[in-house]
Design a protein around this motif. Structure first.
Motif, PDB file in Angstrom:
ATOM      1  N   ALA A   1       0.820  -1.277   0.010  1.00 28.28           N
ATOM      2  CA  ALA A   1       0.099   0.170  -0.082  1.00 28.28           C
ATOM      3  C   ALA A   1       1.000   1.296  -0.018  1.00 28.28           C
ATOM      4  CB  ALA A   1      -0.866   0.080   1.199  1.00 28.28           C
ATOM      5  N   GLN A   2       1.989   1.203   0.583  1.00 28.95           N
ATOM      6  CA  GLN A   2       2.894   2.328   0.386  1.00 28.95           C
ATOM      7  C   GLN A   2       3.436   2.614  -0.912  1.00 28.95           C
ATOM      8  OE1 GLN A   2       6.116   1.329   2.971  1.00 28.95           O
ATOM      9  NE2 GLN A   2       4.685   1.288   4.836  1.00 28.95           N
ATOM     10  N   ALA A   3       3.450   1.395  -1.783  1.00 27.98           N
ATOM     11  CA  ALA A   3       3.762   1.771  -3.279  1.00 27.98           C
ATOM     12  C   ALA A   3       5.201   2.211  -3.416  1.00 27.98           C
ATOM     13  CB  ALA A   3       2.698   2.434  -3.961  1.00 27.98           C
ATOM     14  N   GLU A   4       6.122   1.900  -2.594  1.00 24.44           N
ATOM     15  CA  GLU A   4       7.344   2.649  -2.796  1.00 24.44           C
ATOM     16  C   GLU A   4       8.070   2.686  -4.205  1.00 24.44           C
ATOM     17  OE1 GLU A   4      11.535   1.624  -0.114  1.00 24.44           O
ATOM     18  OE2 GLU A   4      10.335  -0.140  -0.677  1.00 24.44           O
ATOM     19  N   PRO A   5       8.493   3.709  -4.376  1.00 23.60           N
ATOM     20  CA  PRO A   5       8.807   3.722  -5.670  1.00 23.60           C
ATOM     21  C   PRO A   5      10.429   3.132  -6.226  1.00 23.60           C
ATOM     22  CG  PRO A   5       8.479   6.090  -4.846  1.00 23.60           C
ATOM     23  CD  PRO A   5       8.651   5.083  -3.788  1.00 23.60           C
ATOM     24  N   MET A   6      10.356   2.615  -7.152  1.00 20.68           N
ATOM     25  CA  MET A   6      11.627   1.666  -7.594  1.00 20.68           C
ATOM     26  C   MET A   6      13.066   2.499  -7.318  1.00 20.68           C
ATOM     27  SD  MET A   6      12.605  -1.249  -7.822  1.00 20.68           S
ATOM     28  CE  MET A   6      11.377  -2.309  -8.166  1.00 20.68           C
ATOM     29  N   GLU A   7      12.949   3.814  -7.460  1.00 22.37           N
ATOM     30  CA  GLU A   7      14.081   4.747  -7.064  1.00 22.37           C
ATOM     31  C   GLU A   7      14.366   4.572  -5.700  1.00 22.37           C
ATOM     32  OE1 GLU A   7      14.556   9.362  -7.143  1.00 22.37           O
ATOM     33  OE2 GLU A   7      13.829   8.653  -8.921  1.00 22.37           O
ATOM     34  N   ARG A   8      13.370   4.587  -4.861  1.00 20.96           N
ATOM     35  CA  ARG A   8      13.668   4.433  -3.570  1.00 20.96           C
ATOM     36  C   ARG A   8      14.147   3.092  -3.055  1.00 20.96           C
ATOM     37  NH1 ARG A   8      13.481   7.252   1.056  1.00 20.96           N
ATOM     38  NH2 ARG A   8      12.504   6.481   2.839  1.00 20.96           N
ATOM     39  N   VAL A   9      13.563   2.214  -3.566  1.00 19.62           N
ATOM     40  CA  VAL A   9      13.902   0.719  -3.546  1.00 19.62           C
ATOM     41  C   VAL A   9      15.440   0.540  -3.697  1.00 19.62           C
ATOM     42  CG1 VAL A   9      13.770  -1.792  -4.260  1.00 19.62           C
ATOM     43  CG2 VAL A   9      11.777  -0.173  -3.747  1.00 19.62           C
ATOM     44  N   ARG A  10      15.685   0.914  -4.770  1.00 16.84           N
ATOM     45  CA  ARG A  10      17.353   0.944  -5.449  1.00 16.84           C
ATOM     46  C   ARG A  10      18.267   1.947  -4.559  1.00 16.84           C
ATOM     47  NH1 ARG A  10      14.822   0.601 -10.490  1.00 16.84           N
ATOM     48  NH2 ARG A  10      15.583  -1.411 -11.509  1.00 16.84           N
ATOM     49  N   HIS A  11      17.837   3.023  -3.907  1.00 22.44           N
ATOM     50  CA  HIS A  11      18.624   3.853  -3.206  1.00 22.44           C
ATOM     51  C   HIS A  11      18.773   2.895  -1.720  1.00 22.44           C
ATOM     52  CE1 HIS A  11      19.526   7.395  -0.437  1.00 22.44           C
ATOM     53  NE2 HIS A  11      18.755   6.976   0.252  1.00 22.44           N
ATOM     54  N   HIS A  12      17.716   2.288  -1.054  1.00 19.65           N
ATOM     55  CA  HIS A  12      17.869   1.645  -0.123  1.00 19.65           C
ATOM     56  C   HIS A  12      18.703   0.406  -0.065  1.00 19.65           C
ATOM     57  CE1 HIS A  12      14.975   3.698   2.551  1.00 19.65           C
ATOM     58  NE2 HIS A  12      13.989   3.179   2.006  1.00 19.65           N
ATOM     59  N   ASP A  13      18.779  -0.099  -1.404  1.00 19.12           N
ATOM     60  CA  ASP A  13      19.511  -1.434  -1.599  1.00 19.12           C
ATOM     61  C   ASP A  13      21.094  -0.711  -1.755  1.00 19.12           C
ATOM     62  OD1 ASP A  13      19.673  -4.040  -2.190  1.00 19.12           O
ATOM     63  OD2 ASP A  13      20.509  -3.793  -4.192  1.00 19.12           O
ATOM     64  N   GLN A  14      21.351   0.045  -2.419  1.00 15.82           N
ATOM     65  CA  GLN A  14      22.694   0.513  -2.585  1.00 15.82           C
ATOM     66  C   GLN A  14      23.514   0.979  -1.128  1.00 15.82           C
ATOM     67  OE1 GLN A  14      22.148   3.853  -5.377  1.00 15.82           O
ATOM     68  NE2 GLN A  14      21.986   2.472  -7.159  1.00 15.82           N
ATOM     69  N   ARG A  15      22.756   1.376  -0.206  1.00 19.10           N
ATOM     70  CA  ARG A  15      23.231   1.884   1.140  1.00 19.10           C
ATOM     71  C   ARG A  15      22.971   0.853   2.120  1.00 19.10           C
ATOM     72  NH1 ARG A  15      22.039   5.359  -2.432  1.00 19.10           N
ATOM     73  NH2 ARG A  15      23.057   7.584  -2.707  1.00 19.10           N
ATOM     74  N   TRP A  16      22.487  -0.266   1.645  1.00 23.06           N
ATOM     75  CA  TRP A  16      21.944  -1.333   2.725  1.00 23.06           C
ATOM     76  C   TRP A  16      22.788  -1.634   3.758  1.00 23.06           C
ATOM     77  CZ3 TRP A  16      17.451  -2.333   4.140  1.00 23.06           C
ATOM     78  CH2 TRP A  16      17.329  -3.875   4.824  1.00 23.06           C
ATOM     79  N   ALA A  17      24.152  -1.639   3.507  1.00 22.40           N
ATOM     80  CA  ALA A  17      25.179  -2.038   4.539  1.00 22.40           C
ATOM     81  C   ALA A  17      24.974  -1.214   5.797  1.00 22.40           C
ATOM     82  CB  ALA A  17      26.470  -2.243   3.922  1.00 22.40           C
TER      83      ALA A  17
END
Length: 161
Positions: free
Chosen positions: A33-49
């Protein structure tokens, strides 16, 4: 090896039960329901560590539910819950990445609808254990809304087989 696959297939029922648990389904519905934009998903993934989200997703009520549901099976070393984009909803332990949508566990279950999908045994990047992943779709209202993966610890063969 047939014994390794048997270990994995023996956990399919557990994975399916977990994927149908009301708190698991509700967590995926809420995340979708939050419909997280893919740009934000990629941002989280890149900075995940170094992301604080990494701890949040393993310490929230969804993660507690996964841990509780998996507690009866000592060879389940990790549970991942993914949304309709392949991003983590929560996990029972810290994972090596946020975005799972580029991996077979999500693609085969969410996109293709395999129930279950049993991956090939390997050393898991998150747990460092020789393991096999058992993945199933999470559904609501008769449609796929996400996926759930169990990482199952395996005993390595040392006799050359």
């Amino acid at each position: 090896d047939a014994r390794l696959r048997e270990t994995a297939y023996a956990r399919v029922g557990l994975a399916q039960t977990m994927a149908r648990a009301p708190e698991v389904v509700a967590s995926v519905v809420a995340k979708n329901a939050q419909a997280e934009p893919m740009e934000r998903v990629r941002h989280h993934d890149q900075r995940w560590a170094d992301s604080p989200l990494r701890k949040t997703l393993t310490q929230n009520s969804c993660a507690s539910a996964l841990k509780s549901l998996a507690a009866s099976d000592p060879v389940v070393v990790e549970v991942l819950l993914m949304d309709d984009q392949g991003a983590l909803v929560c996990a029972s332990a810290e994972t090596s990445d946020y975005y799972q949508g580029d991996e077979a566990k999500w693609q085969k279950t969410f996109q293709e609808g395999l129930d279950p999908f049993i991956d090939t045994p390997s050393v898991d990047a998150s747990t460092g254990k020789y393991s096999i992943q058992v993945s199933v779709p999470v559904t609501a209202g008769g449609r796929r809304i996400g996926a759930l993966t169990l990482t199952v610890k395996l005993a390595r063969q040392t006799d050359g087989r």
